[in-house]
Structures are given as structure tokens and as C-alpha cells.
Design a protein around this motif. Structure first.
Motif, PDB file in Angstrom:
ATOM      1  N   ALA A  25       0.833  -1.159  -0.163  1.00  0.00           N
ATOM      2  CA  ALA A  25      -0.446  -0.675   0.393  1.00  0.00           C
ATOM      3  C   ALA A  25       0.983   0.742   0.337  1.00  0.00           C
ATOM      4  CB  ALA A  25      -0.922   0.122   0.933  1.00  0.00           C
ATOM      5  N   LEU A  26       2.226   1.770   0.873  1.00  0.00           N
ATOM      6  CA  LEU A  26       2.583   2.187   0.794  1.00  0.00           C
ATOM      7  C   LEU A  26       3.235   2.309  -0.713  1.00  0.00           C
ATOM      8  CD1 LEU A  26       3.975   4.342   2.448  1.00  0.00           C
ATOM      9  CD2 LEU A  26       6.318   2.863   2.989  1.00  0.00           C
ATOM     10  N   PHE A  27       3.943   1.477  -1.176  1.00  0.00           N
ATOM     11  CA  PHE A  27       4.912   1.556  -2.655  1.00  0.00           C
ATOM     12  C   PHE A  27       3.314   2.339  -3.802  1.00  0.00           C
ATOM     13  CE2 PHE A  27       5.881  -0.208  -6.249  1.00  0.00           C
ATOM     14  CZ  PHE A  27       6.229  -0.084  -6.697  1.00  0.00           C
ATOM     15  N   GLU A  28       2.459   1.410  -3.674  1.00  0.00           N
ATOM     16  CA  GLU A  28       1.544   2.582  -4.126  1.00  0.00           C
ATOM     17  C   GLU A  28       0.987   3.355  -4.226  1.00  0.00           C
ATOM     18  OE1 GLU A  28       0.265   0.241  -7.107  1.00  0.00           O
ATOM     19  OE2 GLU A  28       0.157  -1.584  -5.982  1.00  0.00           O
ATOM     20  N   GLN A  29       1.209   4.553  -2.972  1.00  0.00           N
ATOM     21  CA  GLN A  29       0.827   5.451  -2.533  1.00  0.00           C
ATOM     22  C   GLN A  29       2.477   6.429  -3.181  1.00  0.00           C
ATOM     23  OE1 GLN A  29       0.656   6.307   1.455  1.00  0.00           O
ATOM     24  NE2 GLN A  29       1.265   8.650   1.198  1.00  0.00           N
ATOM     25  N   TRP A  30       3.498   5.637  -3.147  1.00  0.00           N
ATOM     26  CA  TRP A  30       4.967   6.833  -3.466  1.00  0.00           C
ATOM     27  C   TRP A  30       5.412   6.672  -5.012  1.00  0.00           C
ATOM     28  CZ3 TRP A  30       9.184   9.153  -1.231  1.00  0.00           C
ATOM     29  CH2 TRP A  30       8.597   9.360   0.521  1.00  0.00           C
ATOM     30  N   SER A  31       4.343   5.798  -5.311  1.00  0.00           N
ATOM     31  CA  SER A  31       4.803   5.530  -7.187  1.00  0.00           C
ATOM     32  C   SER A  31       3.622   6.384  -7.835  1.00  0.00           C
ATOM     33  CB  SER A  31       4.509   3.796  -7.451  1.00  0.00           C
ATOM     34  OG  SER A  31       3.035   3.395  -7.423  1.00  0.00           O
ATOM     35  N   ARG A  33       4.045   9.103  -7.236  1.00  0.00           N
ATOM     36  CA  ARG A  33       5.086  10.551  -7.096  1.00  0.00           C
ATOM     37  C   ARG A  33       6.113  10.432  -7.456  1.00  0.00           C
ATOM     38  NH1 ARG A  33       2.709  10.754  -1.273  1.00  0.00           N
ATOM     39  NH2 ARG A  33       5.115  10.834  -1.158  1.00  0.00           N
ATOM     40  N   ILE A  34       6.999   9.802  -7.331  1.00  0.00           N
ATOM     41  CA  ILE A  34       8.165   9.279  -7.780  1.00  0.00           C
ATOM     42  C   ILE A  34       8.221   7.970  -8.534  1.00  0.00           C
ATOM     43  CG2 ILE A  34       9.016  10.360  -6.133  1.00  0.00           C
ATOM     44  CD1 ILE A  34      10.415   8.119  -4.453  1.00  0.00           C
ATOM     45  N   ASN A  35       9.077   7.672  -9.690  1.00  0.00           N
ATOM     46  CA  ASN A  35       9.215   6.736 -10.271  1.00  0.00           C
ATOM     47  C   ASN A  35       9.712   5.328  -9.238  1.00  0.00           C
ATOM     48  OD1 ASN A  35       9.492   5.012 -12.368  1.00  0.00           O
ATOM     49  ND2 ASN A  35      11.358   5.813 -13.425  1.00  0.00           N
ATOM     50  N   ILE A  69      21.980  -4.246  -2.065  1.00  0.00           N
ATOM     51  CA  ILE A  69      22.354  -3.235  -3.774  1.00  0.00           C
ATOM     52  C   ILE A  69      21.551  -2.189  -4.512  1.00  0.00           C
ATOM     53  CG2 ILE A  69      25.095  -3.309  -3.188  1.00  0.00           C
ATOM     54  CD1 ILE A  69      25.112  -4.242  -5.263  1.00  0.00           C
ATOM     55  N   GLY A  70      21.894  -0.882  -4.973  1.00  0.00           N
ATOM     56  CA  GLY A  70      20.781  -0.162  -5.299  1.00  0.00           C
ATOM     57  C   GLY A  70      19.083  -0.800  -5.393  1.00  0.00           C
ATOM     58  N   SER A  71      18.835  -0.634  -3.748  1.00  0.00           N
ATOM     59  CA  SER A  71      17.473  -1.039  -3.464  1.00  0.00           C
ATOM     60  C   SER A  71      16.460  -0.554  -4.150  1.00  0.00           C
ATOM     61  CB  SER A  71      17.011  -0.589  -2.061  1.00  0.00           C
ATOM     62  OG  SER A  71      18.902  -1.333  -1.456  1.00  0.00           O
ATOM     63  N   GLY A  72      16.375   0.901  -4.659  1.00  0.00           N
ATOM     64  CA  GLY A  72      15.364   1.785  -5.377  1.00  0.00           C
ATOM     65  C   GLY A  72      13.807   1.341  -5.030  1.00  0.00           C
ATOM     66  N   GLY A  73      12.797   0.802  -5.445  1.00  0.00           N
ATOM     67  CA  GLY A  73      11.755   0.610  -4.852  1.00  0.00           C
ATOM     68  C   GLY A  73      11.758   0.111  -3.234  1.00  0.00           C
ATOM     69  N   GLY A  74      12.543  -1.228  -3.115  1.00  0.00           N
ATOM     70  CA  GLY A  74      12.646  -2.238  -1.676  1.00  0.00           C
ATOM     71  C   GLY A  74      12.977  -3.462  -1.855  1.00  0.00           C
ATOM     72  N   LYS A 100      14.596  10.979  -3.933  1.00  0.00           N
ATOM     73  CA  LYS A 100      14.112  10.433  -3.321  1.00  0.00           C
ATOM     74  C   LYS A 100      13.201   8.201  -2.734  1.00  0.00           C
ATOM     75  CE  LYS A 100      12.357  13.971  -6.699  1.00  0.00           C
ATOM     76  NZ  LYS A 100      11.252  14.397  -8.176  1.00  0.00           N
ATOM     77  N   LYS A 101      14.290   8.068  -3.775  1.00  0.00           N
ATOM     78  CA  LYS A 101      13.933   6.500  -3.390  1.00  0.00           C
ATOM     79  C   LYS A 101      14.415   6.504  -1.689  1.00  0.00           C
ATOM     80  CE  LYS A 101      14.541   4.735  -8.332  1.00  0.00           C
ATOM     81  NZ  LYS A 101      15.393   3.894  -9.269  1.00  0.00           N
TER      82      LYS A 101
END
Length: 206
Positions: A25-31, A33-35, A69-74, A100-101
Motif C-alpha cells: 500500500a505504501l509503495f502504491e502511494q509513493w509510486s 509521485r516518484i518513479n 545494493i541499488g535498493s530503489g523501490g525496496g 527520493k528513493k
């Protein structure tokens, strides 16, 4: 009562499942706004990204300490942190330089992955200062030769790499053999028939 992932092959507690649902749910919310992921996979977050990350615990059920490494969107770092959060001995270090990530990862840590440690640094700067883990993970980050350059400080010191790769992995392996010796186990992905997880150990420069 337990819940399951990956068609029942990976059993998790209700609390773990709740953490993963909260993360989704958090991921959907943030995505919005940011890529964080490719636009084409935004409608398939649970299977294409969460379960794809979670399958690493089927491969290595002993996993307790990892660096992502390079965790990005988790993926896979936050997913694995959510799944290991009940274990007091677990430690998940996530390395991400994008501000942002990193902000997203900090929000995810606060809400559902308390055992995650977020390092807002370049990979080259972060890895040398972190203790060698059991495993180093990376997903959709770089070609294998570059991953070896980034991670050899740990993969040559006892850590094992678990790297998600797509259909071009054979060419990356061939290119890597020119400069590196390593042990290799190829695990077929449970999510995508054309994808694999490469298990890399005993990395040595030729």
C-alpha cells in the motif's frame, strides 16, 4: 493460523503478511509521485515484485544478514526485511543513493521493516564500510561484470551473491568469465520462466 506466498511454498505468519500488505500500500502511494518501477508492471506489484523478491527465502531459508545494493523501490531489500523482522538477529542493509528513493525506503522502514538500515550513499562508498554479510542481493541494477566490480569486496570474503537476472544472463556470465572466477548455481525464477537468480560464491579476480 499462517498465510502463504508463492502458491503455498513459502509459509509466513499473519504478522509478516500484514507487513507486506502495508508495504504494498505504501509503495502504491509513493509510486504515484516518484518513479519506483517500470510503468508496465505497476499493476502487478504483488507477484512481479513482492513475490519475486520473497522467493530468495525459498532459495536461502537461513538468510539473516544481507546487503541489498541499488535498493530503489525496496525490491528485494524491504520485502526481505519485512519477512525477517520477527527475527531479532536479522540485519538488512539497503544501499541507495537517489534521495527520493531513499526517502521512500525510510518511510518503509518506519512502517513495516524496523530491522532495515538505510544507507544513503553510492554503492562504492557504502560497501567498504559495512561488515561482510551472508548474502548480497541486487535486482534490476547492472550487468553482471559491473555487479562483480561493486561487490567483490564481500563476495571474495565469504558472502554469496543472489542476483536476479533476465533472459540475457548467459551473455553476462560469458562476459564475466573473462575476468573473474566464481562458483555458480542457477536458480530458475518461480515468477518468470525467462528469469533466474544467479547464486555467486568464491568470487576471485583472474
Amino acid at each position: 493460523m499462517s498465510q502463504t506466498l508463492l502458491n503455498g511454498d513459502l509459509n509466513v505468519s499473519r504478522e509478516t503478511l500484514e507487513r507486506l500488505i502495508k508495504f504494498e500500500a505504501l509503495f502504491e502511494q509513493w509510486s504515484k509521485r516518484i518513479n519506483l518501477i517500470a510503468e508496465s508492471t505497476k499493476g502487478e506489484v504483488w507477484q512481479r515484485h513482492i513475490e519475486d523478491s520473497a522467493q530468495l527465502l525459498l532459495i536461502k531459508p537461513d538468510m539473516r544478514h544481507l546487503i541489498d545494493i541499488g535498493s530503489g523501490g525496496g525490491f528485494p531489500g524491504i520485502v526481505l526485511a519485512c519477512m525477517l523482522d520477527d527475527n531479532k538477529d536479522s540485519r538488512v542493509d539497503l544501499v541507495e543513493s537517489n534521495r527520493k528513493k531513499t526517502a521512500f525506503l525510510m518511510a518503509a522502514k518506519a512502517q513495516c521493516a524496523r530491522n532495515a538500515n538505510i544507507h544513503a550513499k553510492r554503492i562504492e562508498d557504502a560497501l567498504s564500510s559495512l561488515p561482510t554479510p551472508q548474502y548480497v542481493t541486487a535486482r534490476a541494477l547492472a550487468a553482471l561484470p559491473k555487479l562483480f566490480e561493486l561487490t567483490h569486496c564481500h563476495l571474495s570474503n565469504g558472502a554469496v551473491g543472489l542476483f536476479h537476472k533476465g533472459r540475457g544472463y548467459r551473455e553476462e556470465l560469458e562476459e564475466s568469465h573473462a575476468n573473474w572466477d566464481f562458483d555458480l548455481v542457477i536458480h530458475r525464477s518461480r515468477i518468470d520462466t525467462e528469469s533466474v537468480i544467479l547464486e555467486i560464491g568464491n568470487l576471485k579476480r583472474k
